[in-house]
Design a protein around this motif. Structure first.
Motif, mmCIF file in Angstrom:
data_model
loop_
_atom_site.group_PDB
_atom_site.id
_atom_site.type_symbol
_atom_site.label_atom_id
_atom_site.label_comp_id
_atom_site.label_asym_id
_atom_site.label_seq_id
_atom_site.Cartn_x
_atom_site.Cartn_y
_atom_site.Cartn_z
ATOM 1 N N GLU A 6 47.512 -92.159 -0.956
ATOM 2 C CA GLU A 6 48.600 -91.430 -0.317
ATOM 3 C C GLU A 6 48.159 -90.935 1.058
ATOM 4 N N LEU A 7 49.060 -90.992 2.010
ATOM 5 C CA LEU A 7 48.759 -90.509 3.355
ATOM 6 C C LEU A 7 48.729 -88.985 3.377
ATOM 7 N N THR A 8 47.886 -88.447 4.223
ATOM 8 C CA THR A 8 47.779 -87.006 4.418
ATOM 9 C C THR A 8 48.323 -86.658 5.802
ATOM 10 N N PRO A 9 48.531 -85.370 6.105
ATOM 11 C CA PRO A 9 48.988 -84.992 7.449
ATOM 12 C C PRO A 9 48.083 -85.519 8.554
ATOM 13 N N ASP A 10 46.798 -85.679 8.266
ATOM 14 C CA ASP A 10 45.880 -86.195 9.276
ATOM 15 C C ASP A 10 46.133 -87.668 9.594
ATOM 16 N N ASP A 11 46.861 -88.375 8.716
ATOM 17 C CA ASP A 11 47.130 -89.797 8.927
ATOM 18 C C ASP A 11 48.438 -90.057 9.669
ATOM 19 N N LEU A 12 49.231 -89.005 9.920
ATOM 20 C CA LEU A 12 50.595 -89.216 10.403
ATOM 21 C C LEU A 12 50.643 -89.882 11.775
ATOM 22 N N ASP A 13 49.742 -89.510 12.673
ATOM 23 C CA ASP A 13 49.760 -90.123 14.008
ATOM 24 C C ASP A 13 49.475 -91.622 13.920
ATOM 25 N N ASP A 14 48.490 -92.007 13.112
ATOM 26 C CA ASP A 14 48.177 -93.428 12.960
ATOM 27 C C ASP A 14 49.327 -94.165 12.277
ATOM 28 N N PRO A 27 58.047 -94.524 21.879
ATOM 29 C CA PRO A 27 56.645 -94.071 21.853
ATOM 30 C C PRO A 27 56.488 -92.597 21.485
ATOM 31 N N GLN A 28 57.534 -91.786 21.721
ATOM 32 C CA GLN A 28 57.448 -90.364 21.406
ATOM 33 C C GLN A 28 57.739 -90.144 19.925
ATOM 34 N N PRO A 29 56.783 -89.673 19.151
ATOM 35 C CA PRO A 29 57.013 -89.503 17.714
ATOM 36 C C PRO A 29 58.007 -88.385 17.436
ATOM 37 N N PRO A 30 58.784 -88.516 16.355
ATOM 38 C CA PRO A 30 59.716 -87.453 15.964
ATOM 39 C C PRO A 30 58.967 -86.330 15.271
ATOM 40 N N GLY A 37 60.242 -85.208 -1.736
ATOM 41 C CA GLY A 37 61.218 -86.278 -1.912
ATOM 42 C C GLY A 37 60.741 -87.624 -1.444
ATOM 43 N N ARG A 38 59.461 -87.775 -1.186
ATOM 44 C CA ARG A 38 58.932 -89.058 -0.723
ATOM 45 C C ARG A 38 57.424 -89.086 -0.974
ATOM 46 N N THR A 39 56.893 -90.286 -1.148
ATOM 47 C CA THR A 39 55.451 -90.485 -1.213
ATOM 48 C C THR A 39 55.093 -91.588 -0.239
ATOM 49 N N ALA A 40 54.240 -91.292 0.720
ATOM 50 C CA ALA A 40 53.815 -92.273 1.722
ATOM 51 C C ALA A 40 52.437 -92.802 1.343
ATOM 52 N N TYR A 41 52.317 -94.120 1.292
ATOM 53 C CA TYR A 41 51.059 -94.784 0.946
ATOM 54 C C TYR A 41 50.486 -95.464 2.185
ATOM 55 N N GLY A 42 49.165 -95.458 2.273
ATOM 56 C CA GLY A 42 48.486 -96.159 3.353
ATOM 57 C C GLY A 42 47.418 -97.077 2.815
ATOM 58 N N LEU A 50 43.695 -97.459 9.302
ATOM 59 C CA LEU A 50 44.976 -97.693 8.643
ATOM 60 C C LEU A 50 45.515 -99.063 9.060
ATOM 61 N N VAL A 51 45.731 -99.947 8.082
ATOM 62 C CA VAL A 51 46.216 -101.293 8.388
ATOM 63 C C VAL A 51 47.554 -101.595 7.716
#
Length: 388
Positions: A6-14, A27-30, A37-42, A50-51
């Motif tokens: 699972e992605l962590t807050p530290d992974d959000l930029d990548d 290019p400007q992130p939201p 309500g969601r699970t993000a996997y990396g 991160l690939v």
């Protein structure tokens, strides 16, 4: 194979950068997405880069009067240099396992390309179509004097949510719209909201965005439109027709066969945009009994199923349907009907018959007629009208 977690807050930029390159985002992130309500996997390579990424939206879907937990897949992206190396398959395998662990039964997604998802068990089961109509061609009939038509405010949004529930609940595949991304009520999510009421009760609504200009290229975009009566549908269409002098084109996404569709000149539509959507079961033992089934349908059939990514679905099964309910149990009987997980998706969504599946190779049978498996296809055809 990459390491998936699972992605962590530290992974959000990548993760944003990976998605920006894949989908051509600004290019400007939201602002950071909601963490509930969601699970993000990396997927990470041996060097820790991160690939790949994928998001499991913790949605719910209506299936013939019952709410079925869903894992709706979004934001799948793989780095260019890692494509074709199994990153996507590894990601989706982990997503399915995590979705099953949290209780999901079915899954849907909107693909940019179908081949990798078909290889992982999803199958195309519908189209989300946005249509253009000449506004001047809409019928303009005398409004029913028993109806009140007025502009809506944020205070009216809960009533539109309840009307959506009444329209959606007896159909198949539609989102319940109870997730956080649908429940903002402090402001209108569109430029305007038109309401139709009868005796103080909401019977139809249309949320629309005006767009720019008033020349021949001006477009009125209807983001959401539903009605529960023919009179309400006619009233909404009449309001939309009144825009003909400043918005020559009406753009909208329709729920096939609903009240509004039956009052539009569909022969004059042009397709503006189309998105195929795909379905697959997460856990068939949950997916079958969790949904509603036609009360008049009764029967029993044994079949074998193969699911390479979700091995808990693989095996021989006995399906029993009666009195609006269904049951699925493992069987030791020899099965003459052998179904792929993609074939299961087509039958479950009511988008194919067993004979048609046999022609595609998604069903193999040793009997002259495989139609006993049409039992799995009983019920309305599934639809999606919300893009994710």
């Amino acid at each position: 194979m990459p390491d998936v977690r699972e992605l962590t807050p530290d992974d959000l930029d990548d993760a944003w950068q990976l998605g920006r390159l894949a989908f051509g985002y600004d290019p400007q992130p939201p602002p950071p997405p909601a963490t509930t309500g969601r699970t993000a996997y990396g997927a990470f390579d041996p060097a820790g880069h991160l690939v790949g990424k994928a998001v499991d939206l913790h949605d719910e879907q209506w299936w013939s009067g019952r709410v079925v937990p869903a894992a709706d897949v979004a934001g799948v992206a793989v780095a260019a240099e890692a494509r074709g190396t199994g990153v996507g398959r590894t990601l989706l395998t982990a997503l399915l396992r995590g979705a099953r662990d949290r209780g999901a039964a079915v899954s849907a997604l909107f693909p940019t390309t179908t081949a990798p998802y078909r290889a992982c068990g999803w199958e195309v089961t519908g189209q989300l179509r946005t249509l253009d109509l000449p506004t001047a061609g809409l019928p303009r009939q005398r409004r029913d004097p028993q109806l009140t038509v007025r502009a809506g405010t944020p205070a009216d949004l809960p009533a539109t949510t309840e009307l959506y529930r009444r329209v959606a609940c007896h159909r198949n595949g539609l989102l319940t719209r109870t997730q956080r991304r649908f429940t903002v009520t402090d402001k209108l999510p569109y430029d305007g909201l038109t309401l139709v009421e009868h005796d103080g009760h909401l019977v139809g609504y249309a949320g629309w965005n005006r767009g720019q200009g008033y020349g021949p290229d001006a477009v009125l975009t209807v983001e959401d439109i539903l009605a529960t009566t023919a009179a309400a549908a006619r009233a909404l269409v009449g309001v939309l027709a009144s825009w003909y002098s400043v918005a020559p084109t009406l753009r909208l996404t329709l729920l096939p066969g609903d009240a509004v569709s039956t009052h539009l000149p569909l022969e004059r539509t042009r397709e503006h945009e189309r998105h195929a959507w795909m379905h697959r079961p997460v856990d068939i033992v949950r997916a079958v009994p969790a949904r509603g089934w036609p009360a008049h349908t009764r029967g029993e059939v044994t079949f074998a199923l193969t699911d390479d990514l979700a091995d808990w679905n693989t095996g021989t099964w006995q399906l029993t349907v009666a009195d609006g309910h269904a049951d699925l149990r493992r069987s030791t009987a020899e099965a003459d009907l052998h179904l792929t997980v993609r074939g299961f998706a087509r039958l479950y969504t009511g988008t194919a018959t067993a004979r048609a599946l046999a022609e595609t190779g998604l069903l193999h049978h040793r009997t002259p007629d495989p139609s006993a498996l049409d039992l799995l296809a009983a019920g309305p055809t599934a639809h999606l009208i919300d893009y994710f």
